[in-house]
Design a protein around this motif. Structure first.
Motif, PDB file in Angstrom:
ATOM      1  N   LYS A 348      -0.299 -46.565  78.101  1.00 16.73           N
ATOM      2  CA  LYS A 348      -0.073 -45.215  77.592  1.00 16.73           C
ATOM      3  C   LYS A 348       0.912 -45.233  76.422  1.00 16.73           C
ATOM      4  O   LYS A 348       0.724 -44.530  75.421  1.00 16.73           O
ATOM      5  CB  LYS A 348       0.464 -44.307  78.697  1.00 16.73           C
ATOM      6  CG  LYS A 348       0.649 -42.862  78.239  1.00 16.73           C
ATOM      7  CD  LYS A 348       0.888 -41.913  79.384  1.00 16.73           C
ATOM      8  CE  LYS A 348       0.957 -40.476  78.897  1.00 16.73           C
ATOM      9  NZ  LYS A 348       1.148 -39.510  79.990  1.00 16.73           N
ATOM     10  N   SER A 351      -0.907 -46.634  73.447  1.00 17.50           N
ATOM     11  CA  SER A 351      -1.857 -45.635  72.932  1.00 17.50           C
ATOM     12  C   SER A 351      -1.145 -44.589  72.082  1.00 17.50           C
ATOM     13  O   SER A 351      -1.623 -44.212  71.001  1.00 17.50           O
ATOM     14  CB  SER A 351      -2.584 -44.976  74.105  1.00 17.50           C
ATOM     15  OG  SER A 351      -3.423 -43.940  73.655  1.00 17.50           O
ATOM     16  N   ARG A 352       0.032 -44.134  72.550  1.00 18.77           N
ATOM     17  CA  ARG A 352       0.785 -43.140  71.788  1.00 18.77           C
ATOM     18  C   ARG A 352       1.293 -43.719  70.465  1.00 18.77           C
ATOM     19  O   ARG A 352       1.323 -43.037  69.435  1.00 18.77           O
ATOM     20  CB  ARG A 352       1.966 -42.626  72.630  1.00 18.77           C
ATOM     21  CG  ARG A 352       1.543 -41.848  73.872  1.00 18.77           C
ATOM     22  CD  ARG A 352       0.840 -40.542  73.533  1.00 18.77           C
ATOM     23  NE  ARG A 352       1.689 -39.673  72.756  1.00 18.77           N
ATOM     24  CZ  ARG A 352       2.561 -38.813  73.268  1.00 18.77           C
ATOM     25  NH1 ARG A 352       2.706 -38.741  74.581  1.00 18.77           N
ATOM     26  NH2 ARG A 352       3.284 -38.036  72.488  1.00 18.77           N
ATOM     27  N   LYS A 354      -0.137 -46.046  68.733  1.00 18.19           N
ATOM     28  CA  LYS A 354      -1.278 -46.178  67.819  1.00 18.19           C
ATOM     29  C   LYS A 354      -1.643 -44.837  67.193  1.00 18.19           C
ATOM     30  O   LYS A 354      -2.143 -44.777  66.070  1.00 18.19           O
ATOM     31  CB  LYS A 354      -2.478 -46.777  68.562  1.00 18.19           C
ATOM     32  CG  LYS A 354      -2.303 -48.271  68.855  1.00 18.19           C
ATOM     33  CD  LYS A 354      -3.512 -48.856  69.573  1.00 18.19           C
ATOM     34  CE  LYS A 354      -3.312 -50.348  69.823  1.00 18.19           C
ATOM     35  NZ  LYS A 354      -4.481 -50.958  70.488  1.00 18.19           N
ATOM     36  N   GLU A 355      -1.387 -43.762  67.913  1.00 17.05           N
ATOM     37  CA  GLU A 355      -1.602 -42.426  67.343  1.00 17.05           C
ATOM     38  C   GLU A 355      -0.644 -42.173  66.184  1.00 17.05           C
ATOM     39  O   GLU A 355      -0.973 -41.467  65.234  1.00 17.05           O
ATOM     40  CB  GLU A 355      -1.397 -41.350  68.420  1.00 17.05           C
ATOM     41  CG  GLU A 355      -2.466 -41.343  69.504  1.00 17.05           C
ATOM     42  CD  GLU A 355      -2.140 -40.346  70.605  1.00 17.05           C
ATOM     43  OE1 GLU A 355      -1.188 -39.540  70.419  1.00 17.05           O
ATOM     44  OE2 GLU A 355      -2.815 -40.363  71.648  1.00 17.05           O
ATOM     45  N   ILE A 356       0.556 -42.773  66.291  1.00 20.90           N
ATOM     46  CA  ILE A 356       1.574 -42.562  65.255  1.00 20.90           C
ATOM     47  C   ILE A 356       1.386 -43.518  64.080  1.00 20.90           C
ATOM     48  O   ILE A 356       1.411 -43.105  62.915  1.00 20.90           O
ATOM     49  CB  ILE A 356       2.987 -42.748  65.855  1.00 20.90           C
ATOM     50  CG1 ILE A 356       3.239 -41.701  66.940  1.00 20.90           C
ATOM     51  CG2 ILE A 356       4.059 -42.663  64.759  1.00 20.90           C
ATOM     52  CD1 ILE A 356       4.517 -41.929  67.728  1.00 20.90           C
ATOM     53  N   ASP A 359      -4.087 -48.001  63.868  1.00 25.28           N
ATOM     54  CA  ASP A 359      -4.625 -49.023  64.769  1.00 25.28           C
ATOM     55  C   ASP A 359      -3.875 -50.345  64.605  1.00 25.28           C
ATOM     56  O   ASP A 359      -4.368 -51.305  64.019  1.00 25.28           O
ATOM     57  CB  ASP A 359      -6.116 -49.216  64.503  1.00 25.28           C
ATOM     58  CG  ASP A 359      -6.770 -50.057  65.588  1.00 25.28           C
ATOM     59  OD1 ASP A 359      -6.185 -50.151  66.684  1.00 25.28           O
ATOM     60  OD2 ASP A 359      -7.851 -50.620  65.331  1.00 25.28           O
ATOM     61  N   TYR A 434       8.323 -42.223  60.196  1.00 22.85           N
ATOM     62  CA  TYR A 434       7.758 -42.123  61.547  1.00 22.85           C
ATOM     63  C   TYR A 434       8.812 -41.757  62.583  1.00 22.85           C
ATOM     64  O   TYR A 434       8.489 -41.566  63.761  1.00 22.85           O
ATOM     65  CB  TYR A 434       7.122 -43.459  61.951  1.00 22.85           C
ATOM     66  CG  TYR A 434       6.084 -43.973  60.984  1.00 22.85           C
ATOM     67  CD1 TYR A 434       4.774 -43.509  61.035  1.00 22.85           C
ATOM     68  CD2 TYR A 434       6.409 -44.929  60.019  1.00 22.85           C
ATOM     69  CE1 TYR A 434       3.809 -43.983  60.161  1.00 22.85           C
ATOM     70  CE2 TYR A 434       5.459 -45.415  59.139  1.00 22.85           C
ATOM     71  CZ  TYR A 434       4.168 -44.937  59.210  1.00 22.85           C
ATOM     72  OH  TYR A 434       3.218 -45.403  58.342  1.00 22.85           O
ATOM     73  N   GLU A 437       8.399 -38.610  64.862  1.00 18.52           N
ATOM     74  CA  GLU A 437       7.272 -38.716  65.789  1.00 18.52           C
ATOM     75  C   GLU A 437       7.587 -39.669  66.941  1.00 18.52           C
ATOM     76  O   GLU A 437       7.195 -39.429  68.088  1.00 18.52           O
ATOM     77  CB  GLU A 437       6.025 -39.204  65.044  1.00 18.52           C
ATOM     78  CG  GLU A 437       5.448 -38.186  64.061  1.00 18.52           C
ATOM     79  CD  GLU A 437       4.196 -38.713  63.389  1.00 18.52           C
ATOM     80  OE1 GLU A 437       3.125 -38.647  64.029  1.00 18.52           O
ATOM     81  OE2 GLU A 437       4.292 -39.193  62.252  1.00 18.52           O
TER      82      GLU A 437
END
Length: 711
Positions: A348, A351-352, A354-356, A359, A434, A437
């Motif tokens: 998780k 995944s978070r 990679k959203e920021i 990839d 970043y 975020e």
């Protein structure tokens, strides 16, 4: 480090010890202390990477502990001799020598950072101790000269439990003495708890004199000697248990300590896999550990000290050849690791991220660390006997502080944004884009579990509309959900039997909280759960509560209490009554509905509330709950659901009370109504009889000493 001694004319040593004052190490044991293998322990830290958090532990070395444990053993033996006189038995010189030597030498196999090194070498310090005692070493030569070759093997067997076929005779009390060296309550454990707490700065409640004075021995039916503690000394043993638990929880397995172990492993592994770094001038000890993880050569092992590795860390922290390695080796950076909610999976977090960041490859990232620790606090196979009059009982039968096979288990998940920046090759300026975020992600991941729910009472207006049947009403509500874009995921039936606990002053009730044991019966199976809920905020229509829920093996109050304490609930259990105040028996239908990936649970409850403190007075209730967990989007959708539900069903009245609050208020209403009827005062309805939730009557009942619910 901290070990200071002077040599005396009679070959004894006077040790200045911060725990016990002056310790006299008599000859021939003083000669063992002066061997190079023992002296090496002054350069081995007692507590590994715990010193990163507790600076006082930098002064705590293995040699001081070994001599301290030797001193405690001498006190144990003195007490043992006094007891054995009652049996007309004299403790032999050989037996005492073996016990004292075993305690003095029990940690000689430790390497740099003590237990931390064992995680890398996968080679126990007990096995290393055997290698040293039986190998071509100075300490082997000295013990052989002083006590004989066979005695060396016996000492090794006491420490590492190697197979020793030599029997010293029935009267040697081998098992009895071995229990003083390594058992539930031994000289080693007593000393390290006293010593470590001293250097950490925690006051110790361990009373060594009391423990020793209550030490006893009995002869069983097989003419074997058993060590035990008199019942009068139980409080002293409980202090040892409590302090050991606290030291493991707060020091030995603290987040910083276990993280330090993990970083140490990663440094060695990274160096091993890096050709570039092999040109960096580091200590031979560091190189040996990299090339030979088990450190199979004993001579190489005996050259290793903490300082060798600290110097290597310092050199590597300044290298430009590998910026990630440089960052890891500067242990000041350990403060940059952020502890994440331990229920969050690594996938998780990745995944978070990679959203920021897009990839990115996070398969080998060192910026996310997950660590699980397990420690068995009480080994069932090592019973500690308590003498209570003519009865002899296991410790677990005499105290609620510990249970057989009890395991202290923790999971830690850390994230280091700065290390991720280095791995991604971004400059500090680039990473600023970043930053907000990333901080938001951490805040959301660390958000405490919350319960967001809508609650409605099924009132009289719905009954007047001929919507009396639960299934009919439930189906109509579900059809409204479907008309508004939801689909049914699942439907389940269950029965909940909840017992609610509170203080004599109803503090939880007054503050909107609840504490309960819930028995859930579903598909013929029963589960028992402990739950604590506390109000957080009130939305426009929803209520929000923090929620901690744990599975229970049984419905025993003490089990419930300990589980909640372990879960750090904000409740003072010293004030909680041991008996429940309210019982809620509920037949529940749960329907899970989904809309665009956001799920809600629609529950229809038929509940019966029974107030144990008001003569088992009972009322029934019908309630609808619509619950969403955690995310901000769920809170938004609850407002949307409220709009269309209330537009279709005018008879539903919003309820922001917990079931506990609702049950107390409803039973109080009925109680007040009955009381007024008996006094000839009439009301048109029960609701009119108690429009405010005053609790004076209930408080009086709880505070009467002769009431059944009172302790």
């Amino acid at each position: 480090m901290a070990f200071v001694y002077t040599e005396n004319e009679d070959k004894s040593l006077t040790v200045e010890d911060p725990i016990y004052g002056k310790i006299i190490v008599t000859y021939p044991f003083s000669e063992i202390v002066l061997t190079k293998e023992m002296q090496r322990l002054s350069g081995i830290s007692q507590n590994g990477f715990s010193q990163l958090e507790f600076k006082g532990l930098e002064q705590n070395d293995r040699l001081s502990h070994s001599v301290g444990a030797f001193y405690v053993m001498s006190l144990f033996l003195k007490r043992l001799e006094e007891i054995l006189k009652n049996y007309n038995i004299e403790l032999s010189r050989d037996d005492k020598d073996i016990a004292l030597c075993s305690m003095l030498l029990h940690d000689i196999g430790h390497g740099p950072f003590s237990h931390s090194l064992e995680l890398i070498t996968n080679y126990s310090h007990e096995k290393r101790t055997t290698d040293i005692l039986l190998g071509d070493t100075e300490v082997n030569q000295v013990i052989t000269k002083l006590f004989g070759a066979q005695k060396v093997k016996k000492i090794a067997s006491f420490i590492a439990e190697i197979n020793d076929k030599d029997e010293l005779g029935k009267d040697s009390f081998t098992k009895l003495l071995n229990n003083l060296v390594s058992y539930q309550l031994d000289a080693d454990r007593i000393d390290y708890l006293l010593r470590d707490s001293y250097y950490v700065g925690i006051a110790s409640a361990i009373d060594l004199k009391r423990i020793i004075s209550n030490l006893n021995v009995v002869v069983n039916n097989n003419q074997e000697y058993e060590l035990l503690i008199d019942r009068k000394g139980l409080a002293g043993i409980e202090n040892v248990l409590l302090q050991r638990y606290q030291m493991y929880r707060d020091v030995y397995l603290s987040p910083i300590s276990v993280l330090g172990d993990s970083i140490f492993e990663k440094i060695i592994e990274r160096y091993r896999n890096s050709i570039t770094l092999h040109s960096v001038p580091i200590s031979s000890s560091f190189n040996i550990l990299v090339t030979d993880p088990r450190v199979s050569n004993l001579e190489d092992f005996l050259k290793m000290k903490d300082e060798d590795f600290k110097k290597s860390f310092d050199v590597l922290s300044k290298t430009n050849l590998d910026l990630i390695m440089a960052y890891l080796c500067d242990f000041r950076n350990i403060s940059n690791y952020i502890l994440i909610n331990n229920d969050i999976s690594l996938d998780k977090i990745k995944s978070r991220l990679k959203e920021i960041f897009g990839d990115i490859d996070l398969d080998r990232t060192l910026s996310i660390v997950s660590i699980v620790t397990k420690t068995k606090l009480y080994k069932k196979e090592q019973k500690l006997n308590i003498q209570n009059g003519n009865r002899i009982m296991d410790l677990t039968e005499c105290t609620n502080l510990i249970r057989p096979q009890e395991v202290l288990e923790d999971k830690y998940v850390f994230f280091n944004p700065e290390l991720l920046r280095i791995e991604l090759g971004l400059s500090a300026e680039e990473f600023k884009n970043y930053d907000s975020e990333v901080r938001k992600m951490i805040e959301e991941l660390n958000k405490k579990p919350e319960e967001f729910e809508l609650k409605y009472i099924v009132g009289a207006n719905l009954e007047e509309s001929n919507v009396l049947d639960q299934d009919t009403l439930l189906n109509q509500i579900i059809s409204v959900f479907i008309a508004n874009g939801f689909k049914v995921v699942s439907t389940t039936e269950k029965q909940n039997n909840d017992e609610y606990y509170d203080t004599r002053n109803l503090d939880l009730y007054k503050n909107g909280g609840s504490l309960r044991i819930r028995k859930v019966e579903q598909k013929g199976k029963e589960k028992i759960k402990a739950t604590c809920k506390m109000p957080l905020e009130k939305g426009e229509v929803y209520s929000s509560r923090s929620e901690i829920e744990e599975n229970l093996p049984d419905d025993n109050f003490e089990t419930f209490k300990q589980k909640m304490i372990d879960s750090n609930v904000a409740v003072n259990f010293e004030e909680i009554l041991k008996f429940p105040i309210l019982n809620s028996r509920t037949k529940r239908t749960d329907v899970v509905l989904d809309k665009n990936g956001v799920q809600v649970c629609l529950s229809f409850d038929n509940s019966q509330y029974i107030n144990h403190a008001l003569n088992e007075i009972s009322v029934t209730d019908r309630m609808i709950e619509i619950e969403a967990i955690g995310e901000l989007t769920n809170r938004i959708i609850l407002n949307e659901i409220h709009e269309f539900i209330t537009s279709y069903f005018q008879g539903l009245s919003v309820n922001k009370q917990s079931k506990y609050e609702r049950g107390i208020n409803r039973t109080l209403q009925l109680h007040n109504y009955i009381q007024r009827q008996e006094c000839g005062l009439s009301e048109t309805s029960i609701e009119d009889s108690y429009s405010t939730p005053g609790v004076e009557t209930l408080l009086k009942k709880l505070q009467k000493e002769n009431h059944p619910i009172s302790e």
